[in-house]
Write an enzyme that holds these catalytic residues in place. Structure first.
Site, PDB file in Angstrom:
ATOM      1  N   CYS A 171       1.208  -0.777   0.399  1.00  0.00           N
ATOM      2  CA  CYS A 171      -0.384  -0.494  -0.442  1.00  0.00           C
ATOM      3  C   CYS A 171       1.147   1.465  -0.186  1.00  0.00           C
ATOM      4  O   CYS A 171       1.565   1.288   0.480  1.00  0.00           O
ATOM      5  CB  CYS A 171      -0.835   0.196   1.414  1.00  0.00           C
ATOM      6  SG  CYS A 171      -1.904   1.468   1.251  1.00  0.00           S
ATOM      7  N   CYS A 205      -1.128   5.191   6.843  1.00  0.00           N
ATOM      8  CA  CYS A 205      -2.487   4.734   7.874  1.00  0.00           C
ATOM      9  C   CYS A 205      -2.374   3.870   8.657  1.00  0.00           C
ATOM     10  O   CYS A 205      -1.189   2.612   8.890  1.00  0.00           O
ATOM     11  CB  CYS A 205      -2.740   4.184   6.758  1.00  0.00           C
ATOM     12  SG  CYS A 205      -4.366   3.411   7.364  1.00  0.00           S
ATOM     13  N   CYS A 251      -3.049  -1.197   8.241  1.00  0.00           N
ATOM     14  CA  CYS A 251      -3.187  -2.755   7.984  1.00  0.00           C
ATOM     15  C   CYS A 251      -1.635  -2.671   8.982  1.00  0.00           C
ATOM     16  O   CYS A 251      -0.870  -2.032   8.303  1.00  0.00           O
ATOM     17  CB  CYS A 251      -2.636  -2.907   7.179  1.00  0.00           C
ATOM     18  SG  CYS A 251      -4.397  -3.145   6.094  1.00  0.00           S
ATOM     19  N   CYS A 297      -7.888   1.409  -0.839  1.00  0.00           N
ATOM     20  CA  CYS A 297      -7.424   1.041   0.183  1.00  0.00           C
ATOM     21  C   CYS A 297      -7.428  -0.284  -0.316  1.00  0.00           C
ATOM     22  O   CYS A 297      -8.659  -1.262  -0.850  1.00  0.00           O
ATOM     23  CB  CYS A 297      -8.529   1.240   1.648  1.00  0.00           C
ATOM     24  SG  CYS A 297      -7.849   0.470   2.591  1.00  0.00           S
ATOM     25  N   GLN A 340     -21.727  -8.781  10.033  1.00  0.00           N
ATOM     26  CA  GLN A 340     -19.570  -9.175  10.213  1.00  0.00           C
ATOM     27  C   GLN A 340     -19.375  -8.813   9.066  1.00  0.00           C
ATOM     28  O   GLN A 340     -19.723  -8.454   7.809  1.00  0.00           O
ATOM     29  CB  GLN A 340     -19.634 -11.104   9.966  1.00  0.00           C
ATOM     30  CG  GLN A 340     -20.390 -11.556  11.176  1.00  0.00           C
ATOM     31  CD  GLN A 340     -18.952 -11.258  11.799  1.00  0.00           C
ATOM     32  OE1 GLN A 340     -18.295 -11.374  12.099  1.00  0.00           O
ATOM     33  NE2 GLN A 340     -19.626 -11.978  13.034  1.00  0.00           N
ATOM     34  N   TYR A 382     -24.062 -14.731  23.051  1.00  0.00           N
ATOM     35  CA  TYR A 382     -24.089 -14.067  22.340  1.00  0.00           C
ATOM     36  C   TYR A 382     -23.942 -13.916  20.818  1.00  0.00           C
ATOM     37  O   TYR A 382     -23.099 -13.773  20.357  1.00  0.00           O
ATOM     38  CB  TYR A 382     -22.282 -13.932  22.232  1.00  0.00           C
ATOM     39  CG  TYR A 382     -21.798 -14.082  23.843  1.00  0.00           C
ATOM     40  CD1 TYR A 382     -21.470 -12.578  25.271  1.00  0.00           C
ATOM     41  CD2 TYR A 382     -21.520 -15.229  23.796  1.00  0.00           C
ATOM     42  CE1 TYR A 382     -20.911 -12.845  26.059  1.00  0.00           C
ATOM     43  CE2 TYR A 382     -20.973 -15.322  26.228  1.00  0.00           C
ATOM     44  CZ  TYR A 382     -21.408 -14.484  26.733  1.00  0.00           C
ATOM     45  OH  TYR A 382     -20.427 -14.296  28.298  1.00  0.00           O
ATOM     46  N   ASP A 442     -19.844 -17.231  21.156  1.00  0.00           N
ATOM     47  CA  ASP A 442     -19.058 -16.108  20.404  1.00  0.00           C
ATOM     48  C   ASP A 442     -19.240 -14.677  21.639  1.00  0.00           C
ATOM     49  O   ASP A 442     -19.192 -13.594  21.086  1.00  0.00           O
ATOM     50  CB  ASP A 442     -20.600 -15.717  19.036  1.00  0.00           C
ATOM     51  CG  ASP A 442     -19.164 -15.014  18.112  1.00  0.00           C
ATOM     52  OD1 ASP A 442     -17.788 -14.867  18.742  1.00  0.00           O
ATOM     53  OD2 ASP A 442     -19.395 -14.728  17.015  1.00  0.00           O
ATOM     54  N   CYS A 452     -12.684 -14.147  19.787  1.00  0.00           N
ATOM     55  CA  CYS A 452     -11.660 -12.693  18.685  1.00  0.00           C
ATOM     56  C   CYS A 452     -10.403 -12.891  19.809  1.00  0.00           C
ATOM     57  O   CYS A 452     -10.038 -11.940  19.552  1.00  0.00           O
ATOM     58  CB  CYS A 452     -12.621 -12.274  18.672  1.00  0.00           C
ATOM     59  SG  CYS A 452     -13.479 -11.715  20.314  1.00  0.00           S
TER      60      CYS A 452
HETATM   61  N1  SAH Z   1     -22.085 -14.808  17.211  1.00  0.00           N
HETATM   62  C1  SAH Z   1     -22.889 -12.828  16.406  1.00  0.00           C
HETATM   63  C2  SAH Z   1     -21.929 -11.974  17.262  1.00  0.00           C
HETATM   64  C3  SAH Z   1     -20.729 -12.103  18.232  1.00  0.00           C
HETATM   65  S1  SAH Z   1     -19.983 -10.871  18.539  1.00  0.00           S
HETATM   66  C4  SAH Z   1     -21.900 -12.863  15.110  1.00  0.00           C
HETATM   67  O1  SAH Z   1     -21.262 -13.957  14.555  1.00  0.00           O
HETATM   68  O2  SAH Z   1     -22.093 -12.087  14.548  1.00  0.00           O
HETATM   69  C5  SAH Z   1     -20.170 -11.246  20.675  1.00  0.00           C
HETATM   70  C6  SAH Z   1     -21.752 -10.249  20.741  1.00  0.00           C
HETATM   71  O3  SAH Z   1     -22.125 -10.092  22.111  1.00  0.00           O
HETATM   72  C7  SAH Z   1     -22.096  -8.554  20.136  1.00  0.00           C
HETATM   73  O4  SAH Z   1     -23.222  -8.945  19.531  1.00  0.00           O
HETATM   74  C8  SAH Z   1     -22.790  -8.216  21.761  1.00  0.00           C
HETATM   75  O5  SAH Z   1     -23.396  -7.376  22.105  1.00  0.00           O
HETATM   76  C9  SAH Z   1     -22.919  -8.877  22.738  1.00  0.00           C
HETATM   77  N2  SAH Z   1     -23.075  -9.219  24.422  1.00  0.00           N
HETATM   78  C10 SAH Z   1     -21.877  -8.596  24.401  1.00  0.00           C
HETATM   79  N3  SAH Z   1     -22.084  -9.585  26.015  1.00  0.00           N
HETATM   80  C11 SAH Z   1     -22.302  -9.631  26.127  1.00  0.00           C
HETATM   81  C12 SAH Z   1     -23.088 -10.427  27.103  1.00  0.00           C
HETATM   82  N4  SAH Z   1     -22.862 -10.359  28.447  1.00  0.00           N
HETATM   83  N5  SAH Z   1     -24.155 -11.469  27.267  1.00  0.00           N
HETATM   84  C13 SAH Z   1     -24.931 -11.466  25.976  1.00  0.00           C
HETATM   85  N6  SAH Z   1     -24.290 -10.946  24.889  1.00  0.00           N
HETATM   86  C14 SAH Z   1     -23.656 -10.214  25.494  1.00  0.00           C
END
Ligand code: SAH
Length: 446
Positions: free
Chosen positions: A72, A77, A80, A153, A277, A306, A375, A402
């Site tokens: 790039c 920037c 990345c 970009c 996403q 989540y 998640d 993550c």
């Molecule tokens: N599984 C989804 C989102 C994952 S991101 C996907 O793949 O798109 C994590 C998510 O957890 C977010 O939406 C956030 O709002 C939620 N979150 C954060 N703390 C939480 C909690 N204590 N209980 C439930 N959800 C929660």
């Protein structure tokens, strides 16, 4: 003692979480942005502290084996961090970060090859360009609000360059001022572009601190609608101080309120404010791996914790008896419910609340899961949630993470409470950055 301006010759041995090289000098760490593990570099001290220093890269004396030419031209920037590391080396680095995090917790399990991208460019479906007087449109430099003007970009959709050029020209022609952060005056703050990778639909959201004149907005729409795929032009009024890009005050200037996209077989409507996403091609890879590890036969009750806008729940639902999605943010739960209806999926229920509280509540009411998918955000799962899961004893737990560090912490806890970490596979959702996503499987004997 370090001194500002001091020239050092350094061997870089690792990277910080933000992707800066770390070397050691007289037993103290020196942080060098743009240096890679394995590099021998010459760097000049820019910040001298008793216990550490920051230094600016002057010259690479001997390159690390994965070093490549920067892809790039926008060297300043901050977007990345791994731009001078070739993609194979990036993938190895990320798998290594997962291994190191597990090892630090004394965990040992098969770790699969990273699921990377065959074309690790133009992968993002959402761009949020900052606008500053000039008008300049681009991204911030590392650790700052100094704007780096971006022509093209490599990780965004190529069409974003056309859109930012149109907005820049429109601001000049219509004399619409950029927002000035220091004086909190002016108008245009950000340009957000979303694209439905599979649908080809585009949404542009112009974020302003004050309403431009109606004629000026009409002129903007007139320019944008000629971009192939344009489906929605929106205006977001955000006059508040701070770093938040969007406010709730969004209105459609032209076209639809949403654009649509598909993940696997599923359709999603995406509005300006909804979470979606960022790398849809890799999201499919990630979710398929999660579904594979869940190993459902069609008879199971599944918890998707989540659950965001319900994407994983909806991927799991065709393979399960029933899926309960639990999510903290009410708007995301509403999106999830809409998405279930849009896709004709009836064996899901979405619950709003903190996973640690709602799962305990469901468990007390006698609702238990055979398989659980979590998640969580970067900080990982709340211990109260893990306690309930340990009592509930699901046969399988699929952990989408993550952050390898919080995954390893939770894995160590689960290992001590009857679960076995059966394996983990990293997935590269964000090429050229330090982000590492992982899908891990926990099983239990009974
Ligand atoms: N599984 C989804 C989102 C994952 S991101 C996907 O793949 O798109 C994590 C998510 O957890 C977010 O939406 C956030 O709002 C939620 N979150 C954060 N703390 C939480 C909690 N204590 N209980 C439930 N959800 C929660």
């Amino acid at each position: 003692m370090f001194k500002t301006g001091q020239l050092l010759t350094l061997s870089v041995h690792s990277l910080t979480d933000k992707g800066d090289g770390i070397a050691s000098h007289d037993g103290k760490p020196v942080y060098v942005a743009g240096a890679l593990p394995g590099d021998e570099v010459e760097a000049i001290v820019t910040l001298a502290k008793p216990r550490y220093a920051q230094a600016e890269l002057r010259r690479v004396l001997a390159p690390a084996s994965g070093r490549c030419a920067d892809f790039c031209p926008h060297t300043a920037c901050g977007g990345c961090q791994l731009r001078v590391m070739d993609y194979t080396a990036q993938c190895a680095l990320k798998r290594g970060l997962l291994l190191a995090a597990l090892e630090e917790r004394g965990l040992n399990c098969p770790v699969g090859d990273i699921l990377g991208m065959s074309e690790p460019f133009h992968y993002r479906n959402k761009a949020q360009f900052a606008v500053q007087p000039g008008p300049s449109i681009g991204f911030y430099a590392k650790h700052s609000h100094r704007l780096v003007e971006i022509e093209q970009c490599r990780v965004q959709a190529p069409v974003t360059a056309e859109i930012t050029a149109l907005v820049r020209q429109w601001m000049r022609d219509q004399a619409v001022p950029a927002f000035n952060e220091a004086h909190h005056s002016g108008c245009v703050r950000y340009v957000m572009v979303r694209d439905g990778v599979h649908s080809g639909e585009l949404m542009v959201v112009l974020v302003v601190a004050e309403e431009p004149a109606e004629e000026a907005l009409a002129a903007l729409v007139e320019r944008l609608i000629h971009v192939p795929g344009m489906a929605s032009v929106q205006l977001c009024l955000n006059g508040a101080a701070g770093n938040r890009i969007l406010s709730e005050q969004v209105r459609t200037l032209w076209g639809e309120n949403t654009i649509s996209d598909t993940l696997g077989e599923l359709q999603f409507d995406i509005s300006a404010l909804s979470f979606y996403q960022i790398n849809p091609r890799q999201t499919e890879t990630l979710y398929r791996e999660a579904v594979r590890l869940a190993a459902l036969s069609g008879t199971e009750t599944v918890f998707d914790l989540y659950s965001g806008i319900g994407t994983i729940s909806l991927f799991l639902a065709p393979h399960a008896a029933h899926v309960h999605g639990i999510e903290l943010v009410p708007e995301a739960v509403a999106d999830a419910e809409r998405n279930a209806v849009r896709n004709g999926i009836a064996n899901v229920s979405f619950h709003c609340g903190a996973a640690e509280l709602r799962v305990a509540e469901l468990y007390r009411q006698g609702v238990t899961a055979d398989v659980v998918v979590v998640d969580p955000p970067r900080k990982g799962c709340d211990e109260q949630l893990l306690n309930t899961l340990a009592e509930m004893r699901p046969a399988r737990l699929v952990y989408v993470s993550c952050n390898p560090k919080s995954l390893a912490r939770d894995a160590a806890w689960l290992n001590e409470h009857g679960f076995t970490l059966a394996g983990a596979t990293p997935v590269d959702m964000f090429p050229h950055t330090m982000h590492v996503e992982t899908v891990a499987l926990f099983t239990r004997a009974s």
